[in-house]
Design a protein around this motif. Structure first.
Motif, PDB file in Angstrom:
ATOM      1  N   PHE A   1     110.364  82.485  32.980  1.00 34.67           N
ATOM      2  CA  PHE A   1     110.239  81.156  33.567  1.00 34.67           C
ATOM      3  C   PHE A   1     109.850  81.293  35.035  1.00 34.67           C
ATOM      4  CE2 PHE A   1     114.594  82.518  34.063  1.00 34.67           C
ATOM      5  CZ  PHE A   1     114.936  82.138  35.345  1.00 34.67           C
ATOM      6  N   VAL A   2     109.234  80.254  35.535  1.00 33.92           N
ATOM      7  CA  VAL A   2     108.747  80.239  36.917  1.00 33.92           C
ATOM      8  C   VAL A   2     109.495  79.171  37.692  1.00 33.92           C
ATOM      9  CG1 VAL A   2     106.749  79.959  38.427  1.00 33.92           C
ATOM     10  CG2 VAL A   2     106.467  80.989  36.162  1.00 33.92           C
ATOM     11  N   ARG A   3     110.001  79.562  38.847  1.00 33.07           N
ATOM     12  CA  ARG A   3     110.680  78.615  39.720  1.00 33.07           C
ATOM     13  C   ARG A   3     110.298  78.911  41.158  1.00 33.07           C
ATOM     14  NH1 ARG A   3     117.235  77.852  40.652  1.00 33.07           N
ATOM     15  NH2 ARG A   3     117.085  76.080  42.082  1.00 33.07           N
ATOM     16  N   ASN A   4     109.797  77.906  41.818  1.00 37.67           N
ATOM     17  CA  ASN A   4     109.394  78.050  43.216  1.00 37.67           C
ATOM     18  C   ASN A   4     108.442  79.233  43.416  1.00 37.67           C
ATOM     19  OD1 ASN A   4     111.036  75.892  43.870  1.00 37.67           O
ATOM     20  ND2 ASN A   4     112.762  77.177  44.468  1.00 37.67           N
ATOM     21  N   ASN A   5     107.447  79.303  42.544  1.00 38.34           N
ATOM     22  CA  ASN A   5     106.415  80.335  42.628  1.00 38.34           C
ATOM     23  C   ASN A   5     106.949  81.746  42.381  1.00 38.34           C
ATOM     24  OD1 ASN A   5     104.427  78.404  43.338  1.00 38.34           O
ATOM     25  ND2 ASN A   5     105.102  78.463  45.465  1.00 38.34           N
ATOM     26  N   LEU A   6     108.174  81.867  41.874  1.00 41.35           N
ATOM     27  CA  LEU A   6     108.736  83.160  41.531  1.00 41.35           C
ATOM     28  C   LEU A   6     108.838  83.279  40.009  1.00 41.35           C
ATOM     29  CD1 LEU A   6     111.627  83.855  44.081  1.00 41.35           C
ATOM     30  CD2 LEU A   6     109.447  85.030  43.886  1.00 41.35           C
ATOM     31  N   VAL A   7     108.370  84.400  39.493  1.00 42.85           N
ATOM     32  CA  VAL A   7     108.430  84.636  38.053  1.00 42.85           C
ATOM     33  C   VAL A   7     109.695  85.421  37.746  1.00 42.85           C
ATOM     34  CG1 VAL A   7     107.265  85.647  36.072  1.00 42.85           C
ATOM     35  CG2 VAL A   7     105.918  84.660  37.932  1.00 42.85           C
ATOM     36  N   ASN A   8     110.528  84.892  36.845  1.00 39.84           N
ATOM     37  CA  ASN A   8     111.769  85.546  36.460  1.00 39.84           C
ATOM     38  C   ASN A   8     111.735  85.885  34.965  1.00 39.84           C
ATOM     39  OD1 ASN A   8     113.680  85.120  38.972  1.00 39.84           O
ATOM     40  ND2 ASN A   8     112.653  83.172  38.633  1.00 39.84           N
ATOM     41  N   GLY A   9     112.387  86.959  34.605  1.00 41.41           N
ATOM     42  CA  GLY A   9     112.501  87.340  33.203  1.00 41.41           C
ATOM     43  C   GLY A   9     111.441  88.303  32.713  1.00 41.41           C
ATOM     44  N   LEU A  10     110.562  88.757  33.586  1.00 45.56           N
ATOM     45  CA  LEU A  10     109.497  89.655  33.148  1.00 45.56           C
ATOM     46  C   LEU A  10     110.055  90.993  32.654  1.00 45.56           C
ATOM     47  CD1 LEU A  10     106.538  89.200  35.678  1.00 45.56           C
ATOM     48  CD2 LEU A  10     106.529  88.753  33.225  1.00 45.56           C
ATOM     49  N   THR A  11     111.034  91.534  33.385  1.00 39.79           N
ATOM     50  CA  THR A  11     111.608  92.821  32.987  1.00 39.79           C
ATOM     51  C   THR A  11     112.298  92.715  31.635  1.00 39.79           C
ATOM     52  OG1 THR A  11     111.960  93.430  35.310  1.00 39.79           O
ATOM     53  CG2 THR A  11     113.189  94.658  33.660  1.00 39.79           C
ATOM     54  N   THR A  12     113.033  91.627  31.423  1.00 42.04           N
ATOM     55  CA  THR A  12     113.706  91.433  30.140  1.00 42.04           C
ATOM     56  C   THR A  12     112.693  91.286  29.017  1.00 42.04           C
ATOM     57  OG1 THR A  12     115.582  90.359  31.239  1.00 42.04           O
ATOM     58  CG2 THR A  12     115.333  89.985  28.880  1.00 42.04           C
ATOM     59  N   ALA A  13     111.621  90.524  29.265  1.00 39.32           N
ATOM     60  CA  ALA A  13     110.572  90.351  28.253  1.00 39.32           C
ATOM     61  C   ALA A  13     109.903  91.686  27.925  1.00 39.32           C
ATOM     62  CB  ALA A  13     109.539  89.339  28.741  1.00 39.32           C
ATOM     63  N   ALA A  14     109.635  92.478  28.965  1.00 43.25           N
ATOM     64  CA  ALA A  14     109.029  93.790  28.742  1.00 43.25           C
ATOM     65  C   ALA A  14     109.983  94.697  27.974  1.00 43.25           C
ATOM     66  CB  ALA A  14     108.659  94.434  30.079  1.00 43.25           C
ATOM     67  N   GLY A  15     111.289  94.559  28.256  1.00 41.40           N
ATOM     68  CA  GLY A  15     112.286  95.351  27.544  1.00 41.40           C
ATOM     69  C   GLY A  15     112.336  95.003  26.070  1.00 41.40           C
ATOM     70  N   ILE A  16     112.222  93.718  25.754  1.00 38.25           N
ATOM     71  CA  ILE A  16     112.195  93.291  24.349  1.00 38.25           C
ATOM     72  C   ILE A  16     110.971  93.870  23.643  1.00 38.25           C
ATOM     73  CG2 ILE A  16     111.947  91.288  22.827  1.00 38.25           C
ATOM     74  CD1 ILE A  16     113.567  89.682  24.837  1.00 38.25           C
ATOM     75  N   TRP A  17     109.836  93.802  24.318  1.00 40.27           N
ATOM     76  CA  TRP A  17     108.589  94.328  23.754  1.00 40.27           C
ATOM     77  C   TRP A  17     108.693  95.836  23.529  1.00 40.27           C
ATOM     78  CZ3 TRP A  17     104.351  97.240  25.923  1.00 40.27           C
ATOM     79  CH2 TRP A  17     103.176  97.199  25.151  1.00 40.27           C
ATOM     80  N   ALA A  18     109.263  96.550  24.516  1.00 35.26           N
ATOM     81  CA  ALA A  18     109.420  97.998  24.387  1.00 35.26           C
ATOM     82  C   ALA A  18     110.436  98.349  23.296  1.00 35.26           C
ATOM     83  CB  ALA A  18     109.855  98.604  25.723  1.00 35.26           C
ATOM     84  N   THR A  19     111.485  97.528  23.168  1.00 37.01           N
ATOM     85  CA  THR A  19     112.472  97.746  22.113  1.00 37.01           C
ATOM     86  C   THR A  19     111.831  97.612  20.739  1.00 37.01           C
ATOM     87  OG1 THR A  19     114.233  96.895  23.545  1.00 37.01           O
ATOM     88  CG2 THR A  19     114.691  96.982  21.184  1.00 37.01           C
ATOM     89  N   ALA A  20     110.892  96.682  20.611  1.00 33.46           N
ATOM     90  CA  ALA A  20     110.145  96.561  19.357  1.00 33.46           C
ATOM     91  C   ALA A  20     109.373  97.844  19.074  1.00 33.46           C
ATOM     92  CB  ALA A  20     109.192  95.368  19.425  1.00 33.46           C
ATOM     93  N   GLY A  21     108.827  98.445  20.114  1.00 34.32           N
ATOM     94  CA  GLY A  21     108.117  99.713  19.952  1.00 34.32           C
ATOM     95  C   GLY A  21     109.049 100.818  19.483  1.00 34.32           C
ATOM     96  N   VAL A  22     110.274 100.829  20.019  1.00 35.19           N
ATOM     97  CA  VAL A  22     111.267 101.814  19.577  1.00 35.19           C
ATOM     98  C   VAL A  22     111.583 101.619  18.100  1.00 35.19           C
ATOM     99  CG1 VAL A  22     113.670 102.560  19.844  1.00 35.19           C
ATOM    100  CG2 VAL A  22     112.287 102.088  21.874  1.00 35.19           C
TER     101      VAL A  22
END
Length: 230
Positions: free
Chosen positions: A98-119
């Motif tokens: 999600f984006v708040r005040n021009n800051l993007v939050n949750g990217l690391t968690t989203a990338a972690g989910i994607w990488a976990t799928a790879g595992v």
């Protein structure tokens, strides 16, 4: 012959052993997803243990089905289902960004989910060493980057509420004060309730490693500031 013993319904012992091997892969993927999710949970992230464990189990299951579920079809493509996991998990990851005040939050968690799928896919394919080492690498990377201050410090958003004395250029002076402190102003709300005071509400973006307590102390010492809070 060994491995051809009939158990029931025409099912052989070798078939059962193969199915148990597939189940072992799925269980191993779930355990690795559990470990990755534990690190995220300790960081109070929205996607924690259950999300990562289920993603790993689901990905491993999809890989097993994709690779071995259509072996009776000569022209089957074992990669067609697994390939969709990579793109499909992307939609799940988008839900935690999600984006708040021009800051993007949750990217690391989203990338972690994607990488976990790879595992999960790696375990489902029987690549135990690759899957386990990848999971360890993900956990170590996420842990170290939070413990090392250089990597842990990131920009953050916040809200500053204050009451200042109404004078000519008071709001402008306060904006300049915040800019001098390297605090970026995303938006400001101005409310004049009384003749002698102005209530301000700043949506701000703090630079990495910013000391918010020191800023509040400086604001409290300003002659024009009657009250300030975060």
């Amino acid at each position: 012959m060994e491995g051809t013993y009939l158990l029931f319904g025409g099912i052989t012992l070798s078939y059962v052993m193969i199915q148990l091997e597939y189940m072992l892969r799925i269980i191993a993927a779930g355990l690795l997803g559990f470990l990755i999710g534990s690190e995220r949970k300790n960081r109070n992230k929205s996607a924690g243990i259950r999300t990562h464990a289920i993603v790993a189990i689901g990905s491993s299951l999809m890989m097993v089905v994709s690779k071995y579920g259509f072996s009776d079809i000569p022209a089957s493509d074992g990669a067609r289902i697994a390939a969709q996991v990579v793109s499909g998990v992307g939609f799940l990851g988008a839900g935690v960004i999600f984006v708040r005040n021009n800051l993007v939050n949750g990217l690391t968690t989203a990338a972690g989910i994607w990488a976990t799928a790879g595992v999960g896919l790696a375990l489902g394919a029987g690549q135990y060493i690759v899957g386990i080492l990848s999971a360890v690498l993900i956990i170590v990377m996420q842990t170290l980057t939070h413990r090392i201050s250089y990597f842990a410090q990131v920009a953050s958003c916040g809200c500053l509420r204050m009451t200042i004395a109404q004078k000519n250029g008071a709001v402008k002076n306060m904006e300049e004060f915040l800019e001098k402190e390297k605090v970026e102003i995303a938006s400001v709300k101005i409310n004049k309730n009384k003749k002698d005071e102005i209530k301000l509400e700043f949506e701000v973006i703090y630079p990495p490693g910013f000391d918010k307590g020191a800023l509040l102390s400086k604001l409290a010492e300003e002659n024009t500031v009657m009250a300030v809070s975060e």
